[in-house]
Every structure is written in structure tokens, then in C-alpha cells.
Design a protein around this motif. Sequence first.
Motif, short mmCIF file in Angstrom:
data_model
loop_
_atom_site.label_atom_id
_atom_site.label_comp_id
_atom_site.label_asym_id
_atom_site.label_seq_id
_atom_site.Cartn_x
_atom_site.Cartn_y
_atom_site.Cartn_z
N ARG A 122 -6.98 14.12 -1.26
CA ARG A 122 -5.99 13.16 -1.76
C ARG A 122 -4.69 13.86 -2.10
O ARG A 122 -3.61 13.46 -1.67
N ARG A 158 -5.35 5.61 4.16
CA ARG A 158 -6.26 4.90 3.28
C ARG A 158 -7.50 4.49 4.05
O ARG A 158 -7.54 3.45 4.69
N HIS A 191 0.86 -1.19 0.00
CA HIS A 191 0.00 0.00 0.00
C HIS A 191 0.89 1.24 0.00
O HIS A 191 1.92 1.27 0.66
N SER A 192 0.47 2.25 -0.72
CA SER A 192 1.25 3.48 -0.79
C SER A 192 1.43 4.04 0.60
O SER A 192 0.45 4.34 1.29
N VAL A 207 -0.21 7.49 2.21
CA VAL A 207 -1.64 7.79 2.11
C VAL A 207 -2.40 7.21 3.30
O VAL A 207 -2.20 6.05 3.65
N ASN A 233 -10.63 4.32 2.65
CA ASN A 233 -11.72 4.03 1.75
C ASN A 233 -11.65 2.57 1.32
O ASN A 233 -11.56 2.25 0.14
N GLU A 266 -7.36 9.37 1.55
CA GLU A 266 -8.25 8.81 0.54
C GLU A 266 -9.57 8.45 1.20
O GLU A 266 -9.65 7.47 1.96
#
Lengths: 455, 389
Positions: free
Chosen positions: B329, B41, B35-36, B39, B43, B335
Motif C-alpha cells: 500500500r 484498488r 476513488h483515490s 491506488v 480489494n 491495495e
Amino acid sequence: MDQEESRNGDFAHYNDHHVSKKPKLNPLHIEPEIRDEFSHHRPGIARINNGSFGSCPKSVLAAQQNWQLKFLQQPDDFYFNTLRKGILHSRTLIKDLVNADDVDEISLVDNATTAAAIVLQQIGRGFGEGKFNGNDTVVMLHCAFQAVKKSIQAYVTRAGGSVIEVQLPFPLISEEEIIREFKKGLEKGKENGKKVRLAIIDHITSMPCVVIPVSKLVKICREEGVEQVFVDAAHAIGSVKIDVKEIGADFYVSNLHKWFFCPPSVAFLYCRKSNVSPDMHHPVVSHEFGNGLPIESAWIGTRDYSAQLLVPSVMEFVSRFEGGIDGIMTRNHEQVLKMGRMLAESWGTNLGSPPELCAGMIMVGLPSRLRVWSEEDALRLREHLRVHFGVEVPIYYQPPKDDSEGHARDKDGVITGYARISYQVYNALEDYEKFMNAINILVDKKKICKMLMTE
Amino acid sequence: MNGIDHNSITHFPKRPKLSDSFISPTEIQSEFSHHSPSVARINNGSFGCCPKSIISAQKKSRLVIKDLVNADHVDEISIVDNATTAAAIVLQSVSWGFSQGRFEKGDACVMLHYAYGAVKKSVEAYVTRVGGFVIEVQLPFPVSSVDEVVSDVVIPVKELVKICREEGVDQVFVDAAHGIGCIDVDMKEIGADFYTSNLHKWFFCPPSVAFLYCRKANECNDLHHPVVSHEYGNGLAIESAWIGTRDYSAQLVVPQVLEFVNRFEGGIEGIKKRNHEGVVAMGEMLANAWGTHLGSPPEMCASMIMVGLPACLGISCESDTQKLRTRLRDKFSVEVPIYYRPQRDGEVDTITGYARISHQVYNKPDDYYKFRDAINELVNEGFTCALFS
């Protein structure tokens, strides 16, 4: 390895290993670089059935994994900022390759099977909604791909349309035989005031494998008032030069994962721009419904679209070969002919079609002594070759006609079995020698299909 | 976990017991290390997530799904790409009903107003087009009590299906796209004719794989996959297993996913419970921090919850939500999807924007603090969506 979240989507360069020198092409022996690109192929197998499932080089697979990972890293970002641009890029390259007028005419779908469903669903609606008369017809070739026949059953027959199958002679001497039979089929389709709503013509038939003179057949369709023409060219791209304008069909589909080095699976469906609103829709309906088939097809719910993003990588791969994709096609054709003749000579048999009606595949007659006397026999022989000789090649059974005229014969009888051999860049002389020897061994041992063990 | 302020969180879920048999936090982070990293995350609802160990596995799955969802027979389980495809399959059979005269023009199809956009398009394509009549049931939002809920027809699926039977509805299709891993999924208890759920959202499968359940008692042999291939006529499950050459690998990893899930304490039930507790805790934290409220009471949410955004942000239309989402974002590396809820007559200074936050096993409190701080920063600098135009 390029792992940046490049917002601009650097599509062009996914290989770390750019080879500046183009591989010298001595086609009968694989160059080490080519061998390396296909090193994931199971060793020890003479793989001469590229027609069924195609092949994909390592560098393109690496590019695919890159795309897949990009999605998994930050899927929302990928969805909003990367995916559609990537698909548009692929579509644009295809448009140029096939000489379409407008990128709006090119949609990407999973495979030819899906494209057939799209075209036939539309025909089905014509019958269902009363636009067509009951008993209006759809004309197809008898050797159309089995899945397409099922699709016709599901969408045309079920909706009340009737279907005409055109028998093509095999083995073939010339394309005139094809044209003659096709004209007869169209006449049948128009009997008693019926209208032919759709003609489905293969560009390269599957079994037996023959290149059909599609441009000529499409022209005949227009002359005879056929409403729509759909060319099922599953094998075409990467096998023969495609010019959709010259061919002149309304719909044209080809798989990119057979002869165009994409991984499974991706195909393009060309729909000629016309004045009449085509009413073409992807059957899996999502947010983009009504925005045109290319846009609908670019989003049919969450799934892995990576195969659709690889056309630029494939273009790069083929450019490493002398003559690019054209050079590959020419050499594949020359080599498969050469190999086919070698086999036919060794076995005392024949080729199923003249050179001009074959591309990267050719049908080679099998010795009649093997007694390929049914489809089960053909399947048995195929499995036996796979299991006992490490040869992967599809076998076709050609039922004998009542009159034995036009039948190929060898010194022992009528030839009813054919092997469909293929040649792709990863093949070598050894593959065909292996096959040649296998058949000769079976014949020497007086084997017939029914007695072959498949375990 | 470092950085947890126990004063501001009242009900953060107890950390899973660290034992040799359960997956550790470090291992979890490693499974999701692709996973980035920058971010937040939150969502998980849109695209789900897939742990590394699954990405490389392959095996057959319908039996596993059948047991997971308490179906009677494996024949009732077909594997398709996603809920969108399942909807097309069900709706296409409805379409044939109209075309072939089994249904009359004007016979109706009922759906929720909040039905997924793609499903609404599918209804248009397959039902409206052939003369079917479509009724949309409006649901209230936000909701504040279960009573209001029952009287306004927002009820658990099981009861909805029961009412359908009582009212003589021909067929019931439950679209549970978020299903397995998010909510309870028991086919026999729910009693619908058709039920679909994605496995790549909350059940850790890679994109994409979903199941479509068709109750055997049904005339299920009339369902067909729209992409017709060799197996046409052999039953939907078999048809769907081969629809032409393509990559079926995502459909083959379900057993491996089950293995992954069972590395967590309580398996999928434990994961669901902790996701629920986590998202409620974080939702309440955010609502308190912003002075807003939750879109529904905790008992009506699973692993996602709607959190009101400060009214001063001035979300006044759909495109505001997209732009705000993009801003979050690009500028804040958060996100999260934003939902626009129009002001109604008589309402004043209402909250018109809600964030749909999620909690999945890879999330940490920091993700939600990041979001909290981002919104606070926007509020403090006097940002409003009017600035977008």
C-alpha cells in the motif's frame, strides 16, 4: 476543502469558513450566522421539539461528509490508519467533558437504545446463568422511555427477573416528591429478601420532561444496597452539566445527537471502572470481542462510523458561542423558561415543573377546554398542529388521578394536556408566538381534540 | 482500452457493447471518480464500493431484495447493518435456546474453519458461553479439483444444506457476506433457514446494509434484533427497521442501486460474469508472471481469486502478511489482502502466501500490472519477509 489523504488525520479543521468573531448573542432573534448553520431546517416550521431528534449545524454535517468521503476514497487505508484514532480522539474529549477518570470508561455507541441493550443484556446473563436469584428485581421509573421498557422485557423479564415501576407525580412542585416515591419503589424491590440488581434512573425524563436529582437518587441506591445503577441520560449532554464521578452511577449514557449537535447518531456510554469485571459486551460481536467495550464498540462490522468522529468538530462549533457549551446551556434554559411562562400566561395555564427541574425543555399546560383526554387526543393535536399550523411540538396526556388533589387547573377545568417545548440555538421568539397563537385560535373556535382534522 | 497487451492476456473479457443504453467506460470511471486515483484498488472484497449516483439517493428496499433473492414473502427479508449483525441475531436466538432449556448443554454448533473471524467470536459469545459445543470443519487449501472438493466437504452451499437436512441438523445459517453481485443467491433453491448477505460489498450500496433472510416455515418469530426498541415483538423485519435514532439512509437506496446495475449490459448477471472472467484472466496473468499458481480452479471462484505469491518472499506468519500488505500500500499504492497458508508436514518450498485479488466494474488491467510489477520488483531486489523483523 481539505481533501488530502492526511495519514496523521488532521481532525481539527474541517470548516473553510472559520469565523473569528463570535456571534453576538441576542437569543430572541437568530443571528444570521446561526440561521445559516441551520438553513437546511425546513422553513416555515416552528421547530420546538429538539428533544426527539436533536439538530446538527451545517459545518458539522460538512465535516461528516468529509469523513464519509475519506472512507469511500480508500477504505482499507481508512480502516487501518484513521478510524480508530478518530474514535479515540472523540472519546477523549467526551471523557474530559463529563469528568470521567479514564478514557477506558467511555465507549461510543449508536444511541441510548443500544446502551440500554448492552447494560440489560448483561443483567439478563446474570439471571440466565444463575448468578441472580429468580425474582431478584430491576427498578425503573414509570416514565422510562418506552424503548427501554421493551428492552427490559426482552432481557430481564424473559430471563426470569421481575420489574418494579416507580410512579412519579406530575406535575411536580419539588424534587422531594421524586425522592420520596423512589425510596418507596426501592423498598418494594427489596421485599421478601429480594435483591435489587439494577436501578434505571433517567437524568432527564422524556414524557413528561423533568430533570431528576440523579446524584441524590444514586446515593439512596447505594445506601439501600442496589447492586448496579444505570442512568439513562439520553437528553443530558448539552442540556445540563454532567459530572459522572459526582453522580456516581455504574453506567451512564447520553445521546450526542440530541443537544450536542452531532448528526444521527452517536451516544457515549460511561462504565465506571470497578474491581469487579463488568462483563459488558456490545451485542453485535466482531473481531474485537473480549478487548473491552470501548474497543468492541469501535468496530462492529463494516458500517458508517462518521458520526462518531465528529466530537472535535462539534467542540469547534460550540466554541464559537459565548461561553461555549455552558453558555448555550444557560441561555437555552433561560429562554425556554421565559417562553414557557409566556405561553402559560397567555393560555391561563401552568408549567409542569419548577424551574430548577427543567433544562432546555419544559412542560406547559394546555387549556383544559381543548379536552386532551387520551393519548390518541394528544397525538391528534400534535398532528393537527404540524399540518395546519406548521408547529412541531410533542403533546403529553396526563391521566387524572382519582382524587383531584395536586391537579393543576385552569378556569375551565383540570389540565390534562401538556406541550413539551424546547429551546435550542436556532429558535426564535416567532416560533413560540406561532404556537401560542395556534392554541388560542383553537380555543377561540371552541375546538376539542377529538374533532381536529389531521390532514 | 489502452495498454492491453493482447499477447499476455488470453481471456480478457470482451468489452461491454457500447450502446446508448449501457453505461460507458467513461461513465463508469466517473461514477467511481471519488476513488483515490493513484491506488490500484484490487480489494473490492473487504469494503466494496459505491457509485456516485447511489450516494445521493433514498428509497425503501425490502421488496427489491425479496425479488432479487427469490424469497417467497417480503416478511422473510429484514434489513440490518451487516452480516456481523445478522450473525448476532441468529446466534442470540440459539443462546436463548440453551438458556431456556430447549437445547441441552453439549448440543453442538458446526461451522467451517474458514468462517469469518468476527462470526467465530460471535459463536464464542453466544454459544460457547451458554454451554453449547462448537465443531470446526477443516477445509483443504489450495484445492485443485472438484473431486477432491466433494470428498473433502468443500461443496456448493445447496448440497451442504441438503446434507444438513438429511443428518437432522436443527437449523442452517448461511453466511454469504459477499453474496449478491458476487455469487448466485436463490433462497428457495439453497433452502437454508437463515441467510445473510451484505449489499455494500458487491451490490454497490453505501456502508452499510445487509439483508437477513428467515424462511417463513421457521419459528422465525423467535429472532430479535439485539438492540431492542419500540417495535419489539412485531417481527424481526419491523424491529430492525427502527432500532433507535440513527441514519437509515443506506437501507433506503436499494431501488436506486438496481437502476444503476441495470445500466450495465446483462444487469447484475452481466456484471458477475464479466467480473468472474476478468479476475480469472488477471489471476492467470499474475500466476504466469510469477511462476506460481491459483488457489482454486476457476470454476470455484466468483469475482475474487487467490493467487500464489512467490515462495522466495518468505511469508512465514500472519504478521508477515499484514506487513507485506502495508508495504504494497505505502510503497506501491496497491491495495490487496494477503493470506498466510502454513506449510504442512512433508511439504517443501511451498507457496505460503496468497493474494486475494478482486475484479469489479471500476478495475482496469493496469491495476493488476501494477501489482505484478510490484511483486517482481520485490523478488528482484531479494526482498523477504524476514527483513521485517
